[in-house]
Design a protein around this motif. Sequence first.
Motif, short mmCIF file in Angstrom:
data_model
loop_
_atom_site.label_atom_id
_atom_site.label_comp_id
_atom_site.label_asym_id
_atom_site.label_seq_id
_atom_site.Cartn_x
_atom_site.Cartn_y
_atom_site.Cartn_z
N LEU A 92 0.83 -1.20 0.00
CA LEU A 92 0.00 0.00 0.00
C LEU A 92 0.87 1.25 0.00
CD1 LEU A 92 -2.71 -1.09 2.60
CD2 LEU A 92 -2.53 -1.62 0.16
N VAL A 124 -4.92 2.29 3.92
CA VAL A 124 -3.94 3.27 3.44
C VAL A 124 -4.01 4.54 4.29
CG1 VAL A 124 -3.28 4.79 1.53
CG2 VAL A 124 -3.88 2.40 1.08
N VAL A 159 -9.31 -1.40 1.71
CA VAL A 159 -7.91 -1.12 1.39
C VAL A 159 -7.64 0.39 1.49
CG1 VAL A 159 -6.16 -1.15 -0.43
CG2 VAL A 159 -7.57 -3.18 -0.01
#
Length: 203
Positions: free
Chosen positions: A54, A181, A177
Motif C-alpha cells: 500500500l 492506506v 484497502v
Amino acid sequence: FKSLISEEFRNNINYVRLDSSYEYIEENNKKFLDDHWKRPLKRLNSRQIISLNLDKRSTEIFPGASRDFKRNIKKSYKKNKYYESGFVFTDKEVEETSEAMQKFKQIYLRDDPKNIIKIINFLKERIIFISSRDEAGKMNGFRCALIFRGVAWDFYAATTIDGRKKSAGYFLLAELVKECVSVGISNYLLPISISNHGDTAFK
C-alpha cells in the motif's frame, strides 16, 4: 509463542489465528508442536497469500491487478452507494449477513456466525470494519481486516444475495484497502482460495 500472545493480549485467550502462509521449515514446525500448537483440521484457504503493497502516493487501489478485476471494481462503485466504516452495526446484522452467505454458498462447515461476532468484538481495537447497505438501510455486506504491526490481514467477509448481485464484495474490498492506506498500513494480505484457482488468476 505463548509469551508473545500473552504480551499482546492480557486477557484469557480461547482462539488464535496465525498467518500460516510462511515457508515450511521443519525446525519452526517442531517449535510449534513442542509448545502444544496444532493446525486446524479444516482449512479455509491454501495457506498462500497475495501481498498488496500500500503506497499513499499511488492513484490506483490495485495497481498490479488484472484488467477484468479493475473493471469489476469500477462497476461496483456504480451499484453501491451506502457504506459505513467502523463498528456502527449490530451483532444481529453481522450474524444474519453471515448466515445468508453460508446459505447461498452452501458452506455450512464454517464456524457459527455467533463465534465470529465474539472474535470481532474481542479484537475490536485491532480491526478495521467496512459495511455496505441497500437503499432501505439493510446491511448487504461487510468486510474486515485484522491489523498488527503495520500489516492488515484480510480477516472475514460476507455478503447477502442482494450484495452479491451488486458486486458488494469488490466495493467493500476497495474501501477497506483505502481505509488501511489512510491509517498508514503498509501491506494488505489476501488469502488465496484453496480450490477456486480461476478466482486467484482473475485477481
